[in-house]
Write a protein that holds these residues in place. Structure first.
Motif, mmCIF file in Angstrom:
data_model
loop_
_atom_site.group_PDB
_atom_site.id
_atom_site.type_symbol
_atom_site.label_atom_id
_atom_site.label_comp_id
_atom_site.label_asym_id
_atom_site.label_seq_id
_atom_site.Cartn_x
_atom_site.Cartn_y
_atom_site.Cartn_z
ATOM 1 N N LEU A 107 -10.484 -5.066 4.784
ATOM 2 C CA LEU A 107 -9.150 -4.463 4.786
ATOM 3 C C LEU A 107 -9.310 -2.997 4.406
ATOM 4 N N ARG A 127 -2.135 -0.996 5.997
ATOM 5 C CA ARG A 127 -3.358 -1.742 5.698
ATOM 6 C C ARG A 127 -3.812 -2.426 6.984
ATOM 7 N N GLU A 136 -7.048 0.864 4.064
ATOM 8 C CA GLU A 136 -5.779 1.587 4.098
ATOM 9 C C GLU A 136 -5.963 2.940 4.778
ATOM 10 N N PRO A 181 0.811 -1.209 0.000
ATOM 11 C CA PRO A 181 0.000 0.000 0.000
ATOM 12 C C PRO A 181 0.842 1.256 0.000
#
Length: 558
Positions: free
Chosen positions: A526, A484, A528, A474
């Motif tokens: 998930l 993440r 970010e 990420p």
């Protein structure tokens, strides 16, 4: 392929593809004279039973490319109850469109086609399945629901089509697709169409397609075969000036119908109100609306009582609006694939479409990445000035007066001009009439200059990667690297991206713009966030409720 092959291909007909008489009659009745390039390439191998992996943008004719081969192999007026074909796609709107296409093409075959999607009465769908269907066109969530109920039987399926497959992965349907495909025969024919080919999609194709024919079709070119029919422009605008800049650009462009894409539903509502205040007929479309509200909005747009649709990506997926002339990215999309999908909605059937992006000075690299992925240049311009706007409005007034003069039928007004001509010069009379016509156009004066800015040449900003296709570490499009986070609740708990964004922004100092890619899986999600804020977000989410439940929250170990 040599030039002779090209010439032969362009003169191909549906008869050359050896389609059955019932299909040829239906196509002729619909006014379809010759197949598009994707239909020419896809139909023969699909009729032979080959698996196929096709990369094709919206507007290339791919629905017929898979629907006609399915119907070619269908027993006419079949009476068995279980379906022989399953088409999976991301949205309700797309399910309705594809289902209608199957009905139109397969009318003379007595094809029984059932669209299956959430938001519609399940009892009606259950009743249709019990009566018997030939083709099921479904969104993955509702298809899986019917499978789990035992109402949808896939043991007789011969062909499975995954349409807009990249969109389905982006929307978190990967696990659902795997579960559905596991219920179909291993001997089935599998067809996958997608506008883009992220790594996760390539992995899905390798697992489920056997020695597929691969085709890639770009968007249609102009008659001269040179440039795409989408004029792509970016305007460099400071964030605070975006609402005013958008209004001015729309005044200059005067779209017949346009979609303006925003990142959040709050931005959609706010911008819709602003545009309506400028005299536009704007309608909002986002995930917070019921299906009835969405249908009402689309009816107003298609009926011409609205000319602007302000929408989020998710809400607008699958929409197909014939009169659409402009697509506007209110922000530079964080994923280049989103840009490709958006601009694929305009520039069809010989008409020029327009794609407009409002870019902030720091977003130069993101725009360059989009240019590379989309494969076409984006012209960068500054926002029109007040002088530009006034000149454009005068052009519109001049055009309207010219049409009136050409139409004639002006004798009823002659007495007014003749009486004024005794007192004033004819030129002065004409000028006064033009002024009245111009002011009657309803355009409010806009005297505020918008700051003229350019891209920052040495910006450290880059495109956000490692997004919903799950590829790569990420990284943030601004503010450095991202972390993440794993959240132990997913679709099973009713969690949607908006729930996570709301929980994070409500409990921390982050805004929606700070949050990166979000993936919602069956039992987990998930998300970010900026690396410096990761620990704060973890603590905040652990201490709050998401969809009424406590969740395990930690850094993702992947």
């Amino acid at each position: 392929m040599d030039p002779m092959d090209d010439e032969r291909d362009t003169s191909a007909t549906f008869e050359d593809l050896e389609l059955r008489p019932e299909l040829l009659a239906a196509l002729s009745a619909l006014g379809y004279e010759e197949p598009t390039p994707i239909q020419q390439e896809a139909i023969p191998p699909l009729v032979e039973g080959r698996d196929l992996l096709g990369q094709a943008a919206t507007g290339t004719g791919k629905t017929a490319a898979f629907a006609l081969p399915v119907l070619q192999q269908l027993t006419a007026h079949r009476r068995d109850k279980a379906p022989v074909a399953l088409v999976l796609l991301p949205t309700r709107e797309l399910a309705v469109q594809v289902s209608e296409a199957f009905h139109r093409y397969g009318k003379d075959l007595g094809a029984r086609v059932l669209p299956v999607y959430g938001g519609a009465p399940i009892v009606r769908q259950l009743r249709s399945l019990e009566s018997g269907v030939d083709v099921v066109v479904a969104t993955p969530g509702r298809a899986l629901d019917l499978l789990n109920r035992g109402s949808l039987q896939l043991g007789d399926v011969v062909t499975v089509v995954l349409d807009e497959a990249d969109e389905m992965l982006d929307m978190g349907f990967a696990e659902d697709l795997e579960a559905i495909l596991a219920q179909t025969p291993e001997t089935r024919q599998t067809v996958l169409f997608s506008a883009t080919m992220p790594r996760r999609l390539d992995s899905l194709a390798r697992r489920h397609l056997r020695d597929p024919v691969r085709i890639s079709i770009a968007r249609e070119k102009t008659a001269a075969g040179e440039a795409p029919r989408v004029r792509q422009t970016a305007y460099v605008v400071p964030r605070a000036a975006k609402p005013a800049a958008l209004g001015r650009i729309l005044d200059i462009e005067a779209p017949t119908a346009a979609i303006v894409f925003c990142r959040t539903r709050e931005e959609v509502d706010s911008l819709t109100e602003t545009l309506n205040g400028r005299g536009y007929r704007a309608e909002a479309l986002h995930g917070g609306m019921s299906q009835e509200q969405r249908d009402r909005v689309m009816g107003r747009l298609r009926g011409g009582t609205a000319d602007l649709l302000v929408a989020t990506d998710v809400a607008a997926r699958g929409l197909d609006i014939d009169q659409l002339t402009h697509v506007v990215n209110y922000d530079v999309p964080s994923a280049p694939e989103s840009y490709v999908h958006r601009i694929g909605r305009v520039g069809r059937a010989g008409r020029e479409g327009v794609a407009i992006t409002l870019a902030e000075p720091r977003e130069h690299r993101m725009l360059k990445t989009i240019e590379r992925v989309a494969g076409s240049p984006i012209s960068v311009q500054t926002v029109p000035t007040v002088a530009d706007l006034r000149a454009r409005r005068l052009d519109l007034t001049r055009g309207a007066l010219r049409e009136t003069l050409l139409d004639g039928d002006l004798d009823g007004f002659r007495v007014v001009v003749e009486s004024l001509a005794d007192e004033f010069d004819l030129m002065e009379v004409a000028l006064a009439a033009v002024k009245l016509a111009h002011e009657a156009g309803g355009a409010a004066e806009d005297d505020a200059e918008i700051p003229q800015v350019t891209f920052r040449p040495d910006s450290g900003t880059g495109p956000r990667t490692g997004g919903r296709d799950g590829g790569g570490p990420p990284r943030r499009s601004a503010g450095g690297p991202a972390a993440r986070l794993f959240v132990g609740l997913g679709r099973e708990a009713g969690v949607r991206p908006g729930d996570l964004v709301g929980a994070i922004t409500g409990e921390t100092g982050l805004t929606g713009r700070d949050i990166g890619a979000i993936e919602i899986h069956q039992r987990f999600a998930l998300v970010e966030v900026p690396e410096p804020a990761a620990d704060e977000v973890i603590s905040a989410l652990k201490a709050t409720m998401i969809k009424g439940r406590k969740a395990t929250v930690r850094r993702d170990k992947a």
